[in-house]
Design a protein around this motif. Structure first.
Motif, PDB file in Angstrom:
ATOM      1  N   SER A   1       1.233  17.474   9.072  1.00 48.94           N
ATOM      2  CA  SER A   1       2.628  17.234   9.424  1.00 48.94           C
ATOM      3  C   SER A   1       3.154  16.006   8.686  1.00 48.94           C
ATOM      4  N   GLY A   2       4.252  16.203   7.978  1.00 52.04           N
ATOM      5  CA  GLY A   2       4.948  15.094   7.324  1.00 52.04           C
ATOM      6  C   GLY A   2       4.234  14.524   6.114  1.00 52.04           C
ATOM      7  N   ASP A   3       4.408  13.209   5.905  1.00 54.04           N
ATOM      8  CA  ASP A   3       3.909  12.491   4.736  1.00 54.04           C
ATOM      9  C   ASP A   3       2.380  12.530   4.677  1.00 54.04           C
ATOM     10  N   ASP A   4       1.837  12.761   3.464  1.00 55.80           N
ATOM     11  CA  ASP A   4       0.381  12.808   3.370  1.00 55.80           C
ATOM     12  C   ASP A   4      -0.218  11.406   3.345  1.00 55.80           C
ATOM     13  N   GLY A   5       0.631  10.408   3.256  1.00 58.71           N
ATOM     14  CA  GLY A   5       0.176   9.033   3.432  1.00 58.71           C
ATOM     15  C   GLY A   5      -0.588   8.464   2.254  1.00 58.71           C
ATOM     16  N   LYS A   6      -0.512   9.129   1.081  1.00 56.59           N
ATOM     17  CA  LYS A   6      -1.294   8.639  -0.056  1.00 56.59           C
ATOM     18  C   LYS A   6      -0.785   7.299  -0.557  1.00 56.59           C
ATOM     19  N   ASP A   7       0.575   7.190  -0.663  1.00 58.49           N
ATOM     20  CA  ASP A   7       1.151   5.949  -1.176  1.00 58.49           C
ATOM     21  C   ASP A   7       0.873   4.780  -0.246  1.00 58.49           C
ATOM     22  N   SER A   8       0.999   5.049   1.068  1.00 61.93           N
ATOM     23  CA  SER A   8       0.761   3.949   2.006  1.00 61.93           C
ATOM     24  C   SER A   8      -0.715   3.562   1.988  1.00 61.93           C
ATOM     25  N   LEU A   9      -1.596   4.542   1.739  1.00 60.47           N
ATOM     26  CA  LEU A   9      -3.029   4.236   1.636  1.00 60.47           C
ATOM     27  C   LEU A   9      -3.276   3.329   0.434  1.00 60.47           C
ATOM     28  N   ILE A  10      -2.631   3.671  -0.699  1.00 65.20           N
ATOM     29  CA  ILE A  10      -2.804   2.846  -1.906  1.00 65.20           C
ATOM     30  C   ILE A  10      -2.346   1.415  -1.615  1.00 65.20           C
ATOM     31  N   LYS A  11      -1.200   1.309  -0.878  1.00 70.37           N
ATOM     32  CA  LYS A  11      -0.677  -0.033  -0.535  1.00 70.37           C
ATOM     33  C   LYS A  11      -1.700  -0.809   0.296  1.00 70.37           C
ATOM     34  N   ILE A  12      -2.285  -0.141   1.279  1.00 70.25           N
ATOM     35  CA  ILE A  12      -3.268  -0.826   2.141  1.00 70.25           C
ATOM     36  C   ILE A  12      -4.500  -1.213   1.316  1.00 70.25           C
ATOM     37  N   LEU A  13      -4.947  -0.286   0.473  1.00 73.84           N
ATOM     38  CA  LEU A  13      -6.144  -0.568  -0.349  1.00 73.84           C
ATOM     39  C   LEU A  13      -5.905  -1.778  -1.241  1.00 73.84           C
ATOM     40  N   LYS A  14      -4.682  -1.883  -1.753  1.00 73.10           N
ATOM     41  CA  LYS A  14      -4.349  -2.992  -2.665  1.00 73.10           C
ATOM     42  C   LYS A  14      -4.558  -4.339  -1.949  1.00 73.10           C
ATOM     43  N   GLU A  15      -4.373  -4.332  -0.626  1.00 82.54           N
ATOM     44  CA  GLU A  15      -4.502  -5.584   0.154  1.00 82.54           C
ATOM     45  C   GLU A  15      -5.963  -5.904   0.492  1.00 82.54           C
ATOM     46  N   VAL A  16      -6.863  -4.904   0.319  1.00 86.29           N
ATOM     47  CA  VAL A  16      -8.270  -5.144   0.655  1.00 86.29           C
ATOM     48  C   VAL A  16      -8.894  -5.998  -0.453  1.00 86.29           C
TER      49      VAL A  16
ATOM     50  N   LEU B   1     -11.694  -6.336  -1.683  1.00 87.22           N
ATOM     51  CA  LEU B   1     -12.632  -5.652  -2.568  1.00 87.22           C
ATOM     52  C   LEU B   1     -11.918  -4.950  -3.727  1.00 87.22           C
ATOM     53  N   PHE B   2     -10.673  -4.535  -3.476  1.00 86.64           N
ATOM     54  CA  PHE B   2      -9.955  -3.757  -4.500  1.00 86.64           C
ATOM     55  C   PHE B   2      -8.771  -4.521  -5.098  1.00 86.64           C
ATOM     56  N   ARG B   3      -8.700  -5.817  -4.843  1.00 82.11           N
ATOM     57  CA  ARG B   3      -7.532  -6.590  -5.268  1.00 82.11           C
ATOM     58  C   ARG B   3      -7.328  -6.550  -6.782  1.00 82.11           C
ATOM     59  N   GLU B   4      -8.408  -6.451  -7.521  1.00 82.22           N
ATOM     60  CA  GLU B   4      -8.328  -6.505  -8.984  1.00 82.22           C
ATOM     61  C   GLU B   4      -7.933  -5.169  -9.606  1.00 82.22           C
ATOM     62  N   LEU B   5      -7.886  -4.124  -8.797  1.00 86.17           N
ATOM     63  CA  LEU B   5      -7.732  -2.773  -9.364  1.00 86.17           C
ATOM     64  C   LEU B   5      -6.268  -2.403  -9.605  1.00 86.17           C
ATOM     65  N   ARG B   6      -6.069  -1.598 -10.696  1.00 88.29           N
ATOM     66  CA  ARG B   6      -4.721  -1.089 -10.972  1.00 88.29           C
ATOM     67  C   ARG B   6      -4.460   0.103 -10.054  1.00 88.29           C
ATOM     68  N   LYS B   7      -3.159   0.552 -10.064  1.00 92.92           N
ATOM     69  CA  LYS B   7      -2.777   1.650  -9.166  1.00 92.92           C
ATOM     70  C   LYS B   7      -3.581   2.924  -9.464  1.00 92.92           C
ATOM     71  N   SER B   8      -3.767   3.195 -10.785  1.00 96.15           N
ATOM     72  CA  SER B   8      -4.486   4.433 -11.156  1.00 96.15           C
ATOM     73  C   SER B   8      -5.953   4.336 -10.701  1.00 96.15           C
ATOM     74  N   GLU B   9      -6.493   3.105 -10.780  1.00 99.74           N
ATOM     75  CA  GLU B   9      -7.883   2.917 -10.354  1.00 99.74           C
ATOM     76  C   GLU B   9      -8.006   3.063  -8.841  1.00 99.74           C
ATOM     77  N   LEU B  10      -6.986   2.553  -8.131  1.00 99.89           N
ATOM     78  CA  LEU B  10      -6.993   2.695  -6.674  1.00 99.89           C
ATOM     79  C   LEU B  10      -6.953   4.168  -6.280  1.00 99.89           C
ATOM     80  N   ARG B  11      -6.196   4.949  -7.093  1.00103.81           N
ATOM     81  CA  ARG B  11      -6.115   6.389  -6.805  1.00103.81           C
ATOM     82  C   ARG B  11      -7.495   7.039  -6.977  1.00103.81           C
TER      83      ARG B  11
END
Lengths: 177, 434
Positions: free
Chosen positions: A22-37, A39-49
């Motif tokens: 139902s609704g948004d698959d939440g991928k973008d918001s997941l990437i946003k949250i991961l960016k704040e972790v 462990l993944f702070r150094e990673l680019r968006k494509s790498e986070l994906r």
């Protein structure tokens, strides 16, 4: 995890259009949250994906254990929403609260290195949604994409180093007292 | 919400989840079982496709490590797969004897078997007195030779076909005069003994379709058979490519179905099983390829022609997947060919073997190589099975599914052994069982 949530997330993986989520698959918001972790702070968006592709979504109910002391560690968990308490039973059988973790924080990172037993338990104190990374998936990522895998492992080493220093300081402080 | 209420709600949910998953499992079990039975002919192509994809995953990882994008890596692998399927497939079909060559082969084999037997027992014909071997073992050997003759001998219809093929007026490329000579000789023998009808029936099911198919010659359309085969084997490339394209979705699907308590354990089990089975299957494939290649090289050295050496090499390599029986099959096929081969010229002039001794020597060398180098190098001791399990497995497999059963018996047992052993170990490690 509730039956409906689990079945929709499980079945949607293979038959997304038969059992649409139902609704948004939440991928973008997941990437946003991961960016704040950290462990993944150094990673680019494509790498986070790429990283998000090897993650497993888990939903925990209040009172469940994410993992328990003594079990072999296999995965690291990142809390997307909810609250987890890290507890340890001391020699007298009393429960010690070591920390309370919430959204954006991660736990069980040592499991990414080897399968040594968990040193504490993680008890769910509020309904929690978490993303898990399995050690062997990360090791395979190191083989197929060494640059990305290397960045994560390096950051992991930095974090473990910081935590070791903090523990040493705490120990020193305790001894002085 | 009070704690008691939460617990009640949770136990309600747990009960409902159990019912849901049980029904889901039952549904897939019934539908899956029905489909496997109804679409039996699709099982083998699907299995081969799965196996090929499974074996190719490390290749895909190597290509990706070289910096080749996943799409391009898949294209390379699929190209390679299609090449192997069509090119090698065509080569093998070309090497395989056609109907006429099969008849020739059988006549040659029957003639040579009798010739060798007579020479071995020191006789000129079946009525004369033989040497000491004949006087001691003659009575035991006679029924064996009779059965063998009975098995190889051409039936009445096949003899008519043979005569047809021998006619230079009707065929531009008639059967060789030498073989016609053999045919006349073996026709004097009183074989086959059994009724013609049973003979045709029993030979139709020969392994690899090598047994002569009289129906086919009688005008049954080859194109119809080809289309029939294509319609089932067409699933193979699809299974192959979709499994390789899969980005871990199948694994995610399985893991998502697991309750939280078993989450980490399931991940570990899947990974360990995947590792062990992958290593075993890749090791076996490598070992069989090495055995096949050694056979091919050895037979070329002792002077077999390329086609025969390649065909025997491939057959011996495939058969090698069957423990104990594999080497015997390789030896048998090699010996049969050595018996009928007429002019044999070793590529090494100083080696002038009797072809039978040559084949024995090659099989011995390959066996030594297999046991001392190939097996320890590629298989290790990861999946040891008790010899009794191996013997029972191979025999059981052959009883249930014939030759394919024999071939897949040991890998199937290994897969189950690894799965059960891993689940047991992990259940204990995670304190789920004692």
């Amino acid at each position: 995890m509730s039956a409906t949530e689990k079945s929709s997330s499980g079945l949607a993986t293979l038959w997304g259009n038969i059992f649409p989520s139902s609704g948004d698959d939440g991928k973008d918001s997941l990437i946003k949250i991961l960016k704040e972790v950290p462990l993944f702070r150094e990673l680019r968006k494509s790498e986070l994906r790429s990283i998000s592709k090897i993650m497993y979504e888990r939903n925990f109910e209040k009172g469940e254990y994410m993992f328990e002391t003594g079990q072999p560690g296999a995965a690291m968990f990142i809390i997307i929403e909810g609250e987890v308490k890290i507890i340890k039973i001391d020699n007298d059988g009393e429960e010690l609260d070591l920390a309370t973790l919430s959204e954006g924080e991660f736990l069980g990172e040592l499991a990414l290195l080897d399968s040594s037993p968990r040193s504490a338990s993680a008890l769910i104190t509020e309904r929690t949604k978490a993303m898990a990374i399995f050690r062997e998936d990360l090791h395979k990522l190191l083989e197929t994409d060494p640059q990305l895998g290397g960045k994560v492992m390096k950051q992991l080493a930095v974090i473990i180093g910081i935590r070791l220093k903090a523990t040493n300081n705490l120990l020193l402080k305790k001894e002085k007292e | 919400m009070s704690f008691k209420k939460t617990v009640d709600l949770n136990s309600d949910r747990l009960r409902r989840s159990r019912i849901f998953y049980f029904l889901l499992f039952l549904f897939f079990f019934v539908i899956g079982g029905f489909l496997i039975l109804a679409l039996k002919s699709l099982v083998l192509p699907t299995l081969v496709g799965m196996l090929s994809a499974y074996l190719c995953i490390p290749l895909l990882n190597i290509l990706r490590r070289k910096g080749i994008p996943k799409g391009a890596s898949l294209l390379i692998l699929f190209g390679g797969f299609v090449f192997i399927l069509f090119f090698l497939g065509k080569q093998i079909v070309d090497i395989l004897p056609d109907e006429k060559e099969k008849l020739e082969l059988r006549v040659q084999i029957q003639y040579k078997v009798n010739e060798q037997y007579l020479a071995f027992t020191g006789r000129d014909d079946f009525d004369s007195e033989g040497n000491i071997i004949h006087s001691i073992f003659g009575e035991e050997l006679q029924p064996v030779i009779e059965n063998l003759n009975d098995f190889i001998a051409l039936t009445r219809e096949e003899r008519e076909l043979f005569n047809l093929y021998s006619d230079p007026i009707q065929y531009a490329d008639p059967i060789d005069k030498r073989v016609i000579g053999y045919f006349e000789e073996v026709s004097k023998l009183p074989y086959p003994i059994e009724s013609e009808e049973t003979k045709v029936e029993s030979e139709d099911d020969g392994p690899f379709g090598l047994a002569p198919n009289v129906e086919l010659m009688a005008g049954d359309s080859k194109i119809a058979k080809l289309i029939d085969a294509l319609s089932t084997w067409i699933v193979l490339p699809f299974v192959f490519i979709f499994l390789l394209v899969d980005d871990g979705n199948i694994k995610k699907f399985l893991i998502d179905l697991m309750p939280n308590r078993y989450f980490e354990m399931s991940l570990t089990i899947l990974d360990n099983v995947d590792d062990a089975i992958g290593n075993y299957l890749r090791g076996t494939l490598m070992q069989c390829s090495l055995v096949g290649l050694s056979f091919f090289v050895g037979l070329m050295v002792i002077g077999f022609d390329f086609d025969a050496a390649a065909l025997i090499g491939i057959l011996a390599g495939v058969a090698n997947a069957i423990p104990f029986l594999g080497p015997v099959l390789g030896l048998g096929i090699g010996l049969v060919y050595a018996m009928i081969v007429e002019d044999i010229n070793s590529i090494l002039p100083f080696l002038s073997f009797d072809p039978i001794i040559g084949v024995l020597f090659v099989v011995l060398v390959v066996q030594v190589l297999d046991n001392t180098i190939f097996q320890p190098m590629v298989l290790g001791k990861a999946v040891n099975l008790h010899p009794l399990v191996v013997v029972l497995g191979v025999t059981g497999g052959s009883i249930i599914f014939g030759f394919v059963g024999m071939l897949f018996a040991i890998p199937t047992i290994v897969v189950f052994k690894v799965i059960i052993a891993t689940i047991y170990k992990q259940l204990k490690l995670y304190y789920i069982i004692y």
